[in-house]
Design an enzyme around this catalytic site. Structure first.
Site, PDB file in Angstrom:
ATOM      1  N   LYS A  55      29.508  31.036  39.784  1.00  0.00           N
ATOM      2  CA  LYS A  55      30.530  31.264  38.775  1.00  0.00           C
ATOM      3  C   LYS A  55      30.616  30.137  37.750  1.00  0.00           C
ATOM      4  O   LYS A  55      31.041  30.355  36.608  1.00  0.00           O
ATOM      5  CB  LYS A  55      31.895  31.442  39.445  1.00  0.00           C
ATOM      6  CG  LYS A  55      32.057  32.713  40.259  1.00  0.00           C
ATOM      7  CD  LYS A  55      32.249  33.922  39.373  1.00  0.00           C
ATOM      8  CE  LYS A  55      32.636  35.149  40.182  1.00  0.00           C
ATOM      9  NZ  LYS A  55      32.869  36.332  39.322  1.00  0.00           N
ATOM     10  N   SER A  80      40.491  35.306  42.638  1.00  0.00           N
ATOM     11  CA  SER A  80      40.809  35.105  44.055  1.00  0.00           C
ATOM     12  C   SER A  80      40.160  33.841  44.599  1.00  0.00           C
ATOM     13  O   SER A  80      40.244  33.562  45.785  1.00  0.00           O
ATOM     14  CB  SER A  80      40.340  36.318  44.874  1.00  0.00           C
ATOM     15  OG  SER A  80      38.943  36.495  44.723  1.00  0.00           O
TER      16      SER A  80
END
Length: 330
Positions: A55, A80
Site C-alpha cells: 500500500k 481498516s
C-alpha cells in the site's frame, strides 16, 4: 472512465520513495507446487515494504502528486489498516497533516502504527457507510485531499511499480498471480506487465467467501459481496472498484478462488518454508497456485512454468494467525 497507462506507472516509479523489495524462492514450495507439472514460483515480498505492505507504493505516489497549494491542507483516508498506515507515513515524509478514519474494531497494533506515523486517528463504526461519512466531514473541515485506497489513478499507478520491479528482477516470467480486493494492485500490475510483455498472463486470486471479482469476471456483470461477508483474508474484503471493474476484462486473463482453509494452509506453508510472516491476504495467491485445480489446468493449457506471486503484506496479529493455523490444521 480514467485509464491507467504504462507511462503513469513509469512516472510513479520515478516519484515514489519505497523499498525495492526482494524476490524469494523456495525449493520445497516449488516441489510441492510441481505435483502436476514442473513450475518455479517467485515470491515478490511486499510484506517487506515500508509500513509492511504494498500500500505504501500507491500512497506515496498519491501524496507526492498533490500540488504545493493543496498539500498544506493535508490528506484524508479511510482504512481498516494497511492503507491508513501507508498514507500516514507518506504524509509524514512530505510534512503534511493526515486524518485517518478507522473502524473501532481494528486491532490496536494498527491504530498505534497510524498514530505513530503522526496521523490524527478518527474512529468509527465498522460499516463502510460510516467510514465514508466521517471522511467526507473531515474533507469539508480541512479542505484536504482524499486518498482512496484503490479507486484512485495515482494509487493504482503506484501499485503498478510492483510489476515493474518484478519483471526486472526475474527473467522470462510466464504469469503473475495477484491477490484482489478493491483491484488497485491488480489493475496497476496488469497494465504494467501487459504493456511490457503482452504475452504474460495475469491471474487474480480471491477468497471464495468474498468472490465479487470472480463473479464479475465470469458473468461480465458487476457483482458485490454481501455486507455480512467475511474472510480470514481481511485485507481483501472490499468490493471491486470502478477503475478496476473497467480494466479487468481488458488486462486480466482469469480469476481463481480458494477456501478459507486453503488460505490458512498456504499462509502457514510460507511461514514455515519461506520464513516470511505474511498475512492471510498474501496467502491467497499462494493458495491458488498450490491448491486450485482450475488454475492447474490453466497453466497446463498455456505451458506456464515460471510464476510470480505477490506477497502483498505482513501486518498480522501473530497470536490470532497462530490460532488460525490450529483451527485449520489437518
Amino acid at each position: 472512465m480514467v485509464e491507467i497507462t504504462l507511462n503513469d506507472v513509469l512516472q510513479a516509479a520515478e516519484r515514489i520513495q519505497v523499498h525495492r523489495t526482494p524476490v524469494m524462492t523456495s525449493d520445497s514450495i516449488n516441489e510441492f507446487a510441481s505435483k502436476n507439472r514442473p513450475v518455479e514460483l517467485f515470491f515478490k515480498c511486499e510484506l517487506l515494504q515500508k509500513t509492511g505492505s504494498f500500500k505504501y507504493r500507491g500512497a506515496s505516489n498519491a501524496v507526492q502528486s498533490i500540488s504545493e497549494q493543496d498539500a498544506p491542507k493535508g490528506v484524508v483516508c479511510h482504512s481498516s489498516g494497511n492503507h491508513a498506515q501507508a498514507v500516514a507515513l507518506a504524509a509524514k515524509k512530505r510534512g503534511i497533516p493526515c486524518y485517518a478514519v478507522m473502524p473501532k474494531s481494528v486491532a490496536d497494533i494498527k491504530k498505534k502504527a497510524v498514530i505513530g506515523y503522526g496521523a490524527k486517528l478518527v474512529e468509527c463504526e465498522s460499516l463502510m457507510s460510516e467510514r465514508v461519512r466521517i471522511a467526507d466531514e473531515l474533507l469539508k473541515e480541512t479542505g484536504g485531499t482524499f486518498v482512496h485506497p484503490f479507486n484512485n489513478p495515482k494509487v493504482i499507478a503506484g501499485q503498478g511499480t510492483i510489476a515493474l520491479e518484478l519483471l526486472s528482477q526475474v527473467e522470462d516470467l510466464d504469469a503473475i498471480v495477484v491477490p484482489v480486493g478493491g483491484g488497485g494492485m491488480l489493475t496497476g500490475c496488469a497494465v504494467a506487465a501487459k504493456s511490457l510483455n503482452p504475452n504474460i498472463k495475469i491471474f487474480a486470486a480471491e477468497p471464495a467467501a468474498v468472490d465479487d471479482c470472480y463473479q464479475t469476471f465470469k458473468t461480465q456483470q458487476r457483482s458485490s459481496n454481501p455486507v455480512t461477508a467475511t474472510s480470514v483474508a481481511d485485507g481483501l474484503l472490499t468490493n471491486l472498484g470502478d477503475i478496476a471493474y473497467a480494466s479487468i476484462q481488458k488486462y486480466v486473463d482469469d480469476v481463481f478462488t480458494v477456501t478459507e482453509k486453503e488460505i490458512i494452509q498456504a499462509t502457514q506453508f510460507v511461514w514455515e518454508r519461506l520464513k516470511q510472516c505474511i498475512e492471510p491476504s498474501a496467502g491467497v495467491g499462494v493458495a491458488v497456485t498450490l491448491y486450485n485445480q482450475e488454475f492447474q489446468e490453466k497453466i497446463k493449457e498455456h505451458n506456464i512454468k515460471r510464476i510470480g506471486i505477490i506477497l502483498c503484506g505482513g501486518n498480522v496479529d501473530i497470536s490470532k494467525v497462530v490460532d488460525l493455523f490450529q483451527k485449520y490444521k489437518d
